[in-house]
Write a protein that holds these residues in place. Structure first.
Motif, mmCIF file in Angstrom:
data_model
loop_
_atom_site.group_PDB
_atom_site.id
_atom_site.type_symbol
_atom_site.label_atom_id
_atom_site.label_comp_id
_atom_site.label_asym_id
_atom_site.label_seq_id
_atom_site.Cartn_x
_atom_site.Cartn_y
_atom_site.Cartn_z
ATOM 1 N N LEU A 1 -23.872 -36.511 57.530
ATOM 2 C CA LEU A 1 -24.112 -37.850 56.983
ATOM 3 C C LEU A 1 -23.358 -38.899 57.790
ATOM 4 O O LEU A 1 -23.919 -39.917 58.190
ATOM 5 C CB LEU A 1 -23.643 -37.928 55.532
ATOM 6 N N ARG A 2 -22.072 -38.629 58.031
ATOM 7 C CA ARG A 2 -21.247 -39.599 58.754
ATOM 8 C C ARG A 2 -21.764 -39.808 60.163
ATOM 9 O O ARG A 2 -21.795 -40.935 60.656
ATOM 10 C CB ARG A 2 -19.786 -39.176 58.778
ATOM 11 N N ALA A 3 -22.195 -38.755 60.820
ATOM 12 C CA ALA A 3 -22.710 -38.887 62.187
ATOM 13 C C ALA A 3 -23.940 -39.795 62.214
ATOM 14 O O ALA A 3 -24.050 -40.673 63.079
ATOM 15 C CB ALA A 3 -23.046 -37.511 62.762
ATOM 16 N N GLU A 4 -24.841 -39.599 61.276
ATOM 17 C CA GLU A 4 -26.050 -40.431 61.227
ATOM 18 C C GLU A 4 -25.713 -41.883 60.891
ATOM 19 O O GLU A 4 -26.220 -42.815 61.516
ATOM 20 C CB GLU A 4 -27.047 -39.868 60.207
ATOM 21 N N VAL A 5 -24.872 -42.075 59.892
ATOM 22 C CA VAL A 5 -24.513 -43.423 59.464
ATOM 23 C C VAL A 5 -23.703 -44.132 60.548
ATOM 24 O O VAL A 5 -23.921 -45.314 60.813
ATOM 25 C CB VAL A 5 -23.775 -43.393 58.109
ATOM 26 N N ASP A 6 -22.765 -43.416 61.179
ATOM 27 C CA ASP A 6 -21.992 -43.996 62.285
ATOM 28 C C ASP A 6 -22.918 -44.544 63.366
ATOM 29 O O ASP A 6 -22.767 -45.680 63.811
ATOM 30 C CB ASP A 6 -21.077 -42.943 62.934
ATOM 31 N N THR A 7 -23.861 -43.729 63.779
ATOM 32 C CA THR A 7 -24.775 -44.132 64.847
ATOM 33 C C THR A 7 -25.581 -45.354 64.440
ATOM 34 O O THR A 7 -25.663 -46.334 65.170
ATOM 35 C CB THR A 7 -25.727 -42.973 65.210
ATOM 36 N N PHE A 8 -26.156 -45.295 63.263
ATOM 37 C CA PHE A 8 -27.016 -46.396 62.809
ATOM 38 C C PHE A 8 -26.220 -47.685 62.630
ATOM 39 O O PHE A 8 -26.643 -48.760 63.043
ATOM 40 C CB PHE A 8 -27.702 -45.998 61.501
ATOM 41 N N MET A 9 -25.038 -47.579 62.007
ATOM 42 C CA MET A 9 -24.235 -48.763 61.743
ATOM 43 C C MET A 9 -23.691 -49.356 63.041
ATOM 44 O O MET A 9 -23.802 -50.548 63.290
ATOM 45 C CB MET A 9 -23.076 -48.422 60.797
ATOM 46 N N PHE A 10 -23.126 -48.503 63.885
ATOM 47 C CA PHE A 10 -22.533 -48.971 65.145
ATOM 48 C C PHE A 10 -23.596 -49.571 66.051
ATOM 49 O O PHE A 10 -23.500 -50.706 66.486
ATOM 50 C CB PHE A 10 -21.827 -47.808 65.836
ATOM 51 N N GLU A 11 -24.622 -48.791 66.330
ATOM 52 C CA GLU A 11 -25.670 -49.266 67.226
ATOM 53 C C GLU A 11 -26.464 -50.410 66.610
ATOM 54 O O GLU A 11 -26.847 -51.342 67.292
ATOM 55 C CB GLU A 11 -26.630 -48.125 67.592
ATOM 56 N N GLY A 12 -26.699 -50.323 65.312
ATOM 57 C CA GLY A 12 -27.504 -51.346 64.650
ATOM 58 C C GLY A 12 -26.887 -52.719 64.710
ATOM 59 O O GLY A 12 -27.525 -53.680 65.122
ATOM 60 N N HIS A 13 -25.616 -52.818 64.349
ATOM 61 C CA HIS A 13 -25.039 -54.166 64.295
ATOM 62 C C HIS A 13 -24.618 -54.658 65.669
ATOM 63 O O HIS A 13 -24.825 -55.821 66.010
ATOM 64 C CB HIS A 13 -23.891 -54.231 63.275
ATOM 65 N N ASP A 14 -24.063 -53.799 66.491
ATOM 66 C CA ASP A 14 -23.572 -54.243 67.799
ATOM 67 C C ASP A 14 -24.726 -54.599 68.742
ATOM 68 O O ASP A 14 -24.708 -55.641 69.394
ATOM 69 C CB ASP A 14 -22.698 -53.135 68.406
#
Length: 173
Positions: free
Chosen positions: A121-134
């Motif tokens: 879960l954390r791996a998926e959310v990390d990727t989406f949140m980091f890449e999504g906002h930045d």
């Protein structure tokens, strides 16, 4: 901060405002540090060796920034899991026409019937949140720069927005 706020609301059912939340500021600072440290590592041949990098101050800072980013993600997941423990909230989510990203992940079952692990879960959310906002923030900055340097295209965009809005002043679904 605005792009993080938008991603948090749209993809993670976050009901607060990350623009005023101090925990979110530490996350965006960690993301900024991770970007800077990554570019510094790429440019420094001595840091290409993992052992040397891990022992360096940059390596320790990178590890700390990763921990901060993971803590933010873990808080978001934990908060949403707690909300979904409420039967009313769970039923409301299941009746939605479209689920957000985190709800899909939390309600998903693997082929063996098990839910995703906390690490997955954390791996998926990390990727989406980091890449999504930045990435979105970088893209918006580039668009604003490009429009500022090409007034004729800026005017065409303004006209298109005005044709969509009509007499209204805000965009709605």
């Amino acid at each position: 901060m605005m792009t993080l706020d938008t991603v948090m609301k749209c993809a993670f059912s976050y009901q607060g405002s990350v623009q005023v939340d101090e925990n979110s500021r530490s996350y965006t600072k960690a993301v900024e540090d991770l970007n800077n440290l990554t570019f510094h590592r790429i440019r420094s041949v001595f840091f290409w060796n993992n052992t040397i990098y891990k022992m360096s101050s940059d390596g320790r800072l990178f590890h700390h920034a990763c921990q901060l980013a993971h803590e933010h993600t873990d808080r978001v997941i934990k908060m949403r899991k707690a909300q979904l423990q409420n039967e009313e909230e769970l039923e409301k989510v299941k009746k939605k026409r479209r689920l957000d990203f985190l709800d899909i992940l939390l309600l998903a079952k693997m082929e063996d019937g098990k839910s995703l692990s906390d690490e997955d879960l954390r791996a998926e959310v990390d990727t989406f949140m980091f890449e999504g906002h930045d990435t979105t923030a970088s893209g918006l900055s580039w668009i604003f720069y490009a429009l500022a340097t090409h007034p004729e295209h800026q005017q065409r965009c303004r006209e298109e927005v005005q044709s969509v809005l009509g007499d209204g002043t805000s965009v709605t679904w």
